[in-house]
Design a protein around this motif. Structure first.
Motif, PDB file in Angstrom:
ATOM      1  N   LEU A   1       0.830  -1.199   0.000  1.00 52.00           N
ATOM      2  CA  LEU A   1       0.000   0.000   0.000  1.00 52.00           C
ATOM      3  C   LEU A   1       0.868   1.253   0.000  1.00 52.00           C
ATOM      4  CD1 LEU A   1      -2.343  -1.201   2.897  1.00 52.00           C
ATOM      5  CD2 LEU A   1      -2.726  -1.492   0.436  1.00 52.00           C
TER       6      LEU A   1
ATOM      7  N   HIS B   1      -1.382   6.379   1.768  1.00 49.01           N
ATOM      8  CA  HIS B   1      -2.814   6.620   2.001  1.00 49.01           C
ATOM      9  C   HIS B   1      -3.613   5.324   2.017  1.00 49.01           C
ATOM     10  CE1 HIS B   1      -1.746  10.781   1.415  1.00 49.01           C
ATOM     11  NE2 HIS B   1      -1.210  10.465   0.256  1.00 49.01           N
TER      12      HIS B   1
ATOM     13  N   ALA C   1      -3.783   3.065  -0.205  1.00 45.61           N
ATOM     14  CA  ALA C   1      -4.251   2.650  -1.531  1.00 45.61           C
ATOM     15  C   ALA C   1      -3.296   1.585  -2.062  1.00 45.61           C
ATOM     16  CB  ALA C   1      -4.285   3.845  -2.486  1.00 45.61           C
TER      17      ALA C   1
END
Length: 190
Positions: A93, A96, A98
């Motif tokens: 990731l 953030h 994501a």
């Protein structure tokens, strides 16, 4: 690539623990008494860079929510913030949370795989013992790698192969007599 900060968000016995490595060009050493978490931290770095095994033993005290993050820098001064979680897919990731393509991190690692990383940077006590034993008996890439790293010599494997070939040319157990190589100088006693 350098690890500037290692965040053990939830890994093994650690929660919200950050190690900072801020010196430029120096070797940073993590030390502590037995059971302080040195091996766990080493596993956290390997998990961060190459994935946390599904059956990792490092989730026992964090209810399975294993997470480790880092701030990385490269020789050009770029920074990459990453987090790795335990799971089956999308485990890498960005800052953030994501999903981040694994190829991004692979590029920062220069294509290095986990085995090569461990040989070059992640040796533990057991690996050092095996490498020393392999070097002592003249076997194994790990022994050669350790010797090369310690002495600064490169191409050790080729040198060892050449020496073995020369030794084989001089002597063969239970074999026919071999002629002495021409580069050996013969001296007569006077």
């Amino acid at each position: 690539m350098r690890i500037r900060a290692l965040r053990l968000a939830a890994f093994g016995p650690f929660r919200d623990k950050t190690l900072r490595f801020e010196s430029d060009g120096a070797v940073e050493v993590v030390f502590g008494p037995n059971e302080a978490g040195k091996s766990t931290t080493r596993r956290a770095v390997l998990g961060l860079l190459f994935g946390i095994p599904e059956r990792s033993k490092d989730g026992h005290s964090v209810d399975g929510d294993v997470r480790v993050g880092a701030t990385l820098t490269d020789e050009r001064g770029r920074t990459l913030e990453i987090v790795r979680r335990k799971g089956r897919k999308n485990t890498l990731l960005d800052a953030h949370d994501a999903p981040l393509d694994e190829q991004v991190l692979a590029g920062w690692l220069g294509g290095m795989d986990a085995e090569t990383y461990e040989l070059a940077y992640g040796l533990d006590h057991e690996g050092l013992r095996h490498g020393g034993a392999a070097l002592r008996v003249g076997k194994g890439q790990l022994g050669e790698s350790l010797f090369s790293a310690a002495t600064g010599l490169t191409g050790l494997h080729g040198v060892l192969a050449q020496l073995q070939a020369e030794a084989d040319a001089l002597y063969r157990p239970r074999g026919a007599q071999l002629p002495l190589p021409s580069r050996i100088v013969h001296h007569r006693a006077q």
